[in-house]
Design an enzyme around this catalytic site. Structure first.
Site, PDB file in Angstrom:
ATOM      1  NE  ARG A 232      -2.636  -0.836   1.354  1.00  0.00           N
ATOM      2  CZ  ARG A 232      -2.470  -2.417   1.527  1.00  0.00           C
ATOM      3  NH1 ARG A 232      -2.609  -2.824   2.776  1.00  0.00           N
ATOM      4  NH2 ARG A 232      -2.318  -3.236   0.691  1.00  0.00           N
ATOM      5  CD  GLU A 261       2.416   0.558   6.108  1.00  0.00           C
ATOM      6  OE1 GLU A 261       2.716  -0.383   5.541  1.00  0.00           O
ATOM      7  OE2 GLU A 261       1.287   0.482   6.668  1.00  0.00           O
ATOM      8  CG  HIS A 279       1.241  -3.530   6.843  1.00  0.00           C
ATOM      9  ND1 HIS A 279       1.074  -2.625   5.575  1.00  0.00           N
ATOM     10  CD2 HIS A 279       0.407  -4.645   6.714  1.00  0.00           C
ATOM     11  CE1 HIS A 279       0.132  -2.958   4.759  1.00  0.00           C
ATOM     12  NE2 HIS A 279      -0.058  -4.220   5.278  1.00  0.00           N
TER      13      HIS A 279
HETATM   14  C1  8YV Z   1       0.417  -7.921   3.170  1.00  0.00           C
HETATM   15  C2  8YV Z   1      -1.604  -6.228   2.679  1.00  0.00           C
HETATM   16  O1  8YV Z   1       1.089  -7.069   4.541  1.00  0.00           O
HETATM   17  O2  8YV Z   1      -3.419  -7.840   1.529  1.00  0.00           O
HETATM   18  C3  8YV Z   1      -2.563  -6.606   1.668  1.00  0.00           C
HETATM   19  O3  8YV Z   1      -2.903  -5.779   0.655  1.00  0.00           O
HETATM   20  O4  8YV Z   1      -1.357  -5.208   2.821  1.00  0.00           O
HETATM   21  C4  8YV Z   1      -1.065  -7.346   3.490  1.00  0.00           C
HETATM   22  O5  8YV Z   1      -1.935  -8.382   3.571  1.00  0.00           O
HETATM   23  C5  8YV Z   1       1.144  -7.638   2.130  1.00  0.00           C
HETATM   24  O6  8YV Z   1       0.788  -7.534   1.111  1.00  0.00           O
HETATM   25  C6  8YV Z   1       2.153  -8.764   2.253  1.00  0.00           C
HETATM   26  O7  8YV Z   1       2.826  -9.385   1.054  1.00  0.00           O
END
Ligand code: 8YV
Length: 313
Positions: A232, A261, A279
């Site tokens: 993150r 972001e 991301h």
């Molecule tokens: C995804 C993420 O980009 O798992 C997570 O928390 O940040 C990523 O895998 C995102 O949640 C896509 O929906």
């Protein structure tokens, strides 16, 4: 009557069709439009589909009196108030494991790209500078280098396994030393940063890890060090990172995630020492299909009165 579900971020055509078959689905593109859930929908909604990055802000949760489940398409829950969901008895599910290899692969790709200057060298070819015989600085070897992992969870361990294939010397920092772990534990993060060539962040986001990688850690990694982040953006003090890149007190950074972001600081965009990704850690056909499947199966199980497959404890 079918339960009403509000879907705030896209899954896949197949998963969407399965949701439509079982639920009354109201789709809102929260990434684009914000959490604009109409009042009459908010009054009835029993489920939310969201992403790790979006979560569900507390004030939106407060508008959903009948909410019973939040199904996250991802593993991050730092944007969901889990003490409040527990208090209200709202179930939260995520999609662990199925994205682990993909995020670990991304970390490895960023290590390789950062050390071997893949992006800059690609540009060198495309811009005709190779054909013009322009000088090109040498890159740095990956094999045999020292790799520090911040947060040796499932993803961190998968990065370590891959890095072993590159003969990298692995050590890690986390809240505790892990029993039976083959890698040396470093209780101080600045000390870990000082001792390695590459520092990879795979720790969970949220208030506990905010700016864990601060100016001191970045300076300890030093002018030959590479910082890689697939976790993150909040874990890194981005302002300190920008300064260190500009002052060359940090060798380079290879980043999949950012503090605000999709905003990426212009200084990072302009720097040849930085590799940038939007991301994309879990963004493979395979991982996203498995994640979407898990989101749907969690909702189906929950509303069938069964235990969800992957609840957050
Ligand atoms: C995804 C993420 O980009 O798992 C997570 O928390 O940040 C990523 O895998 C995102 O949640 C896509 O929906």
């Amino acid at each position: 009557m079918r339960e009403e579900i509000v879907q705030l971020s896209a899954l896949s055509p197949d998963a969407d069709a399965r949701l439509d078959k079982r639920f009354a689905v109201i789709r809102i593109d929260a990434h684009r439009d914000g959490f604009a859930i109409p009042d009459e929908v908010a009054q009835r909604a029993r489920g939310i589909v969201t992403s790790g990055g979006l979560g569900l802000p507390r004030e939106v949760m407060d508008r959903l009196p009948r909410l019973a489940i939040i199904a996250v398409n991802g593993i991050g829950t730092e944007r969901i108030d889990l003490s409040e969901t527990r208090r209200r008895g709202i179930c939260v599910t995520t999609t662990p494991d199925v994205l682990t290899p993909d995020v670990a692969d991304m970390a490895m790709a960023l290590i390789l790209a950062g050390m071997r200057n893949l992006v800059g060298d690609d540009r060198y070819v495309r811009e005709g500078r190779w054909a013009a015989h322009e000088p090109l600085p040498l890159a740095r070897r990956v094999s045999g280098k020292r790799l520090g992992i911040v947060g040796l969870g499932k993803i961190g361990s998968a990065v370590a396994e891959r890095a072993r294939g590159f003969d990298m010397a692995i050590s890690y920092h986390g809240r505790h030393r892990q029993p039976d772990c083959p890698y040396p534990f470093q209780p101080s993060l600045p000390a870990l940063a000082r001792a390695v060539d590459v520092l990879v962040i795979t720790v969970t986001g949220g208030s506990e890890t905010r700016h864990l990688v601060d100016r001191t850690v970045i300076e300890a990694l030093g002018p030959d060090g590479l910082l890689v982040n697939v976790a993150r953006g909040s874990v890194v003090d981005e302002a300190a990172l920008v300064e260190a890149i500009a002052a060359r007190t940090l060798g380079g950074a290879a980043l999949d995630v950012f503090e605000y972001e999709p905003f990426v600081p212009p200084a990072l965009i302009a720097s040849g020492q930085v590799v940038l990704q939007p991301h994309r850690g879990s963004a493979t056909t395979e991982a996203r299909a498995a994640m979407a499947d898990l989101v749907v199966r969690n909702l189906e199980a929950f509303f069938a009165g069964e235990a969800p497959l992957t609840p957050v404890r």
